[in-house]
Motif scaffolding. Structure first.
Motif, short mmCIF file in Angstrom:
data_model
loop_
_atom_site.label_atom_id
_atom_site.label_comp_id
_atom_site.label_asym_id
_atom_site.label_seq_id
_atom_site.Cartn_x
_atom_site.Cartn_y
_atom_site.Cartn_z
N LYS A 118 0.82 -1.22 0.00
CA LYS A 118 0.00 0.00 0.00
C LYS A 118 0.85 1.27 0.00
O LYS A 118 0.32 2.38 0.04
CB LYS A 118 -0.92 0.01 1.23
N LEU A 119 2.18 1.11 -0.02
CA LEU A 119 3.04 2.28 0.08
C LEU A 119 3.41 2.81 -1.30
O LEU A 119 3.59 2.05 -2.24
CB LEU A 119 4.34 1.93 0.82
N ASN A 120 3.51 4.14 -1.43
CA ASN A 120 4.03 4.67 -2.68
C ASN A 120 5.56 4.70 -2.62
O ASN A 120 6.16 4.31 -1.62
CB ASN A 120 3.45 6.05 -2.98
N HIS A 121 6.17 5.17 -3.71
CA HIS A 121 7.61 5.04 -3.82
C HIS A 121 8.37 5.74 -2.69
O HIS A 121 9.30 5.17 -2.11
CB HIS A 121 8.07 5.58 -5.17
N SER A 122 7.95 6.95 -2.34
CA SER A 122 8.72 7.67 -1.34
C SER A 122 8.46 7.13 0.07
O SER A 122 9.37 7.11 0.91
CB SER A 122 8.44 9.17 -1.42
N GLU A 123 7.24 6.65 0.31
CA GLU A 123 6.98 6.01 1.61
C GLU A 123 7.79 4.73 1.75
O GLU A 123 8.33 4.42 2.81
CB GLU A 123 5.48 5.69 1.74
N MET A 124 7.90 4.00 0.64
CA MET A 124 8.68 2.77 0.64
C MET A 124 10.14 3.09 0.94
O MET A 124 10.79 2.39 1.71
CB MET A 124 8.55 2.11 -0.74
N ASN A 125 10.66 4.16 0.33
CA ASN A 125 12.04 4.55 0.58
C ASN A 125 12.27 4.93 2.03
O ASN A 125 13.31 4.60 2.61
CB ASN A 125 12.43 5.72 -0.33
N ASP A 126 11.29 5.63 2.63
CA ASP A 126 11.42 5.96 4.04
C ASP A 126 11.49 4.70 4.89
O ASP A 126 12.30 4.59 5.81
CB ASP A 126 10.22 6.82 4.49
N LEU A 127 10.63 3.75 4.54
CA LEU A 127 10.61 2.50 5.29
C LEU A 127 11.94 1.76 5.14
O LEU A 127 12.44 1.16 6.08
CB LEU A 127 9.45 1.62 4.79
N ARG A 128 12.51 1.84 3.94
CA ARG A 128 13.75 1.11 3.67
C ARG A 128 14.95 1.63 4.45
O ARG A 128 15.96 0.93 4.57
CB ARG A 128 14.06 1.16 2.17
N THR A 129 14.86 2.85 4.98
CA THR A 129 15.97 3.31 5.83
C THR A 129 16.08 2.44 7.08
O THR A 129 17.13 2.40 7.70
CB THR A 129 15.75 4.77 6.30
N ASN A 130 14.99 1.77 7.41
CA ASN A 130 15.01 0.92 8.61
C ASN A 130 15.38 -0.53 8.31
O ASN A 130 15.34 -1.37 9.18
CB ASN A 130 13.63 0.95 9.27
N VAL A 131 15.68 -0.79 7.05
CA VAL A 131 15.93 -2.17 6.64
C VAL A 131 17.31 -2.29 6.00
O VAL A 131 17.65 -1.53 5.10
CB VAL A 131 14.86 -2.62 5.62
N GLY A 132 18.10 -3.24 6.46
CA GLY A 132 19.38 -3.53 5.83
C GLY A 132 19.27 -4.81 5.02
O GLY A 132 18.48 -5.69 5.37
N PHE A 133 20.04 -4.89 3.96
CA PHE A 133 19.92 -6.07 3.10
C PHE A 133 21.32 -6.51 2.68
O PHE A 133 22.05 -5.73 2.09
CB PHE A 133 19.09 -5.70 1.86
N LEU A 134 21.68 -7.73 3.01
CA LEU A 134 22.96 -8.27 2.56
C LEU A 134 22.70 -9.23 1.41
O LEU A 134 22.06 -10.26 1.60
CB LEU A 134 23.67 -9.00 3.69
N PHE A 135 23.16 -8.86 0.21
CA PHE A 135 22.88 -9.69 -0.96
C PHE A 135 23.76 -10.92 -1.01
O PHE A 135 24.89 -10.91 -0.52
CB PHE A 135 23.06 -8.87 -2.24
N GLN A 136 23.21 -11.96 -1.64
CA GLN A 136 23.91 -13.23 -1.74
C GLN A 136 25.30 -13.05 -2.37
O GLN A 136 26.26 -13.65 -1.95
CB GLN A 136 23.07 -14.19 -2.57
N GLY A 137 25.38 -12.17 -3.37
CA GLY A 137 26.68 -11.98 -4.03
C GLY A 137 27.35 -10.67 -3.66
O GLY A 137 28.09 -10.11 -4.44
N SER A 138 27.07 -10.15 -2.46
CA SER A 138 27.61 -8.89 -1.95
C SER A 138 27.07 -7.65 -2.67
O SER A 138 26.69 -6.68 -2.04
CB SER A 138 29.14 -8.84 -1.98
#
Ligand SMILES: Nc1ncnc2c1ncn2[C@@H]1O[C@H](COP(=O)(O)OP(=O)(O)OP(=O)(O)O)[C@@H](O)[C@H]1O
Ligand SMILES: [Mg+2]
Lengths: 247, 258
Positions: free
Chosen positions: A75-95
């Motif tokens: 239900k989030l738009n792009h900028s709301e999603m980006n705000d939420l993503r500041t709280n999320v870290g992601f370590l990718f399988q291939g760095s």
């Protein structure tokens, strides 16, 4: 071990995702509690990477809901999603380090993107602090190609941590590393959990890693959450399908 | 029968791809006008593209001018029309040969490297990493590159044309002892607005095509290193074809209006 509370930071309900005839997720459910390390195990190709990409909105699920820090991400738009993503870290399988940028620029990238108000000095302090956490301050001006695989993984970890996220997703943090480096990464993840009180979802094949890290475990089989429990509970199970994971 | 079937599939996938590319360019225009603007990366890309192709364009232009003049000389001599050399060379280079040759060179240089770069960022999940870092990768990577190519190609063509004319002037100076001042006087006398303006407009479209196809191929490239190679290779092939189509349309349109 008992740093976890009963507050859910991530709630996944009935997630379906397929690619054409290849049905990868068939009604997957998951909840992640504040401060816990949840380990997700599953065979290669069972859809673990697809799952966490759905969780951070990199891939749209076919159906089902994902609630991240109390917000339904569909239900989030792009900028709301980006705000939420500041709280999320992601370590990718291939760095997934940006190979045209130095280590410093790699770490500065999320900082400049998310919090534009930082001064040069503040940025620099945060970068050095993040590098210190992974013990690689001397590589600050190196290019990613000059780093070994294990070092790349650690820099990627530093990049995932630099915004001090509340939740971190680790996609196979130890795969492809020698046992000693793998151990270092595992200890690092534990240190991070303790220091920043983050909640983590860790994907791994590595039984040793699961034993050391996990507060709770989840098995992904045939596109559903097949079994759930602590490491001791699952590893002493009599179900042959579960046993196969711990051999 | 099997051949016909695969032909049918190839044609179908060709049109599918054209459709996808149209959506891709629509998205470019949509994101071009929405905030935030990635000025820093745009400037960086302009610099990189200019820097990467300047030498190549210069060398190609010089050789083009020299060879073209040497080849034309005997024929003009036969007709006793050597004095027309500067105007003839300048019109054909500025109108047609310069833009097309230089755009083809840039398709090889810029288009393929965009395809390979974005393609490898796609398969190594750097594009996904950007997205989780709160950056719109389409804006940061695609919009900046297409725009940079569109802006830089006209400059590179003007530069290349100029060097080609210098090459031609050198030949005329040595073979026909025409002074540089006289040569360029005749060049500027011969060139009119209707030679320069449509040719320059055309090069913006050439630049856009190079950026668009390179980015499209890279952005949609398939997993694996083979996917990256294919992205960069087909970027060059498609762009070259597209350049000739654009050129054809441009000449057609110019013919009607000018
Ligand atoms: N972009 C995609 N397009 C089509 N199919 C995909 C895509 N991404 C993944 N798949 C398919 O989804 C399935 C699960 O892939 P995924 O990468 O999630 O596996 P995994 O559990 O992470 O395996 P591994 O442990 O090897 O990383 C595979 O069958 C794969 O072919
Ligand atoms: Mg995976």
């Amino acid at each position: 071990m008992n740093s976890k509370s009963n507050k859910e930071v991530l709630l996944v309900k009935d997630l379906f995702k397929g690619f054409g005839d290849n049905k990868v997720l068939n009604g997957f459910n998951l909840s992640l509690f504040e401060g816990e390390n949840l380990v997700l195990m599953g065979k290669s190709g069972s859809g673990k990477s697809v799952l966490i990409k759905c969780l951070v909105g990199l891939m749209p699920p076919d159906s089902g809901s994902v609630e991240l820090l109390g917000q339904d991400i569909s239900k989030l738009n792009h900028s709301e999603m980006n705000d939420l993503r500041t709280n999320v870290g992601f370590l990718f399988q291939g760095s997934a380090l940006y190979d045209s940028m130095t280590v410093r620029e790699n770490l500065e990238f999320p900082l400049r993107r998310h919090s534009k108000k930082l001064t040069e000095e503040e940025t620099d302090t945060l970068v050095m602090e993040a590098l210190e956490n992974v013990g690689l301050t001397h590589t600050v001006d190196w290019m990613p190609e000059e780093l070994s695989g294990g070092m790349q993984r650690r820099i990627a970890l530093a990049r995932a941590l630099i915004l001090k996220p509340k939740i971190i997703f680790y996609d196979e943090p130890t795969t492809g590393l020698d046992p000693i480096t793998a151990k270092e990464i595992i200890l690092l993840i534990l240190k991070i959990q303790e220091k920043f009180k983050t909640s983590s979802l860790i994907i791994t094949h590595d039984v040793d890693c699961a034993r050391v890290i996990s507060n709770r475990m989840l098995l992904l089989l045939d596109g559903i959450n097949y079994a759930e429990g602590t490491f001791t509970e699952l590893s002493s199970s009599n179900d042959p399908k579960i046993k196969a994971f711990f051999k | 029968m099997a051949y016909l079937l695969s032909l049918k599939q190839n044609i179908a996938s060709f049109f599918m791809e054209i459709g996808e590319m149209s959506f891709f360019s629509l998205r470019f225009f949509k994101e071009l006008f929405t905030k935030p603007f990635e000025f820093k990366e745009l400037l960086n890309q302009c610099y990189v593209m200019g820097n990467k192709s300047l030498f190549l364009v210069g060398v190609t232009g010089l050789i083009l001018g020299i060879v073209f003049t040497l080849q034309t000389r005997p024929t003009l001599m036969d007709f006793g029309a050597v004095a027309w050399m500067p105007s003839m060379i300048s019109i054909s280079i500025v109108r047609e040969i310069g833009p097309v040759i230089i755009a083809l060179i840039c398709a090889g240089r810029i288009g393929s490297s965009i395809g390979a770069e974005i393609g490898s960022m796609r398969v190594t999940e750097q594009i996904d990493a950007m997205e989780v870092s709160g950056t719109n990768p389409f804006k940061y990577l695609v919009v900046t590159r297409i725009l940079a190519a569109t802006l830089m190609l006209p400059l590179l063509v003007i530069f290349g044309d100029f060097i080609a004319l210098i090459g031609s002037a050198i030949v005329e100076n040595m073979k026909g002892s025409v002074s540089f001042v006289l040569y360029f006087n005749q060049v500027f006398e011969a060139l009119t607005f209707s030679d320069i303006f449509p040719a320059t407009i055309k090069t913006f479209f050439f630049g856009f095509a190079i950026g668009l196809v390179g980015c499209f191929k890279g952005y949609t490239s398939k997993k694996g290193t083979a996917g990256v190679g294919k992205a960069s290779n087909s970027a060059v092939v498609y762009t070259s074809m597209l350049l000739f189509i654009i050129d054809f349309i441009a000449v057609f349109v110019t013919d009607i209006f000018v």
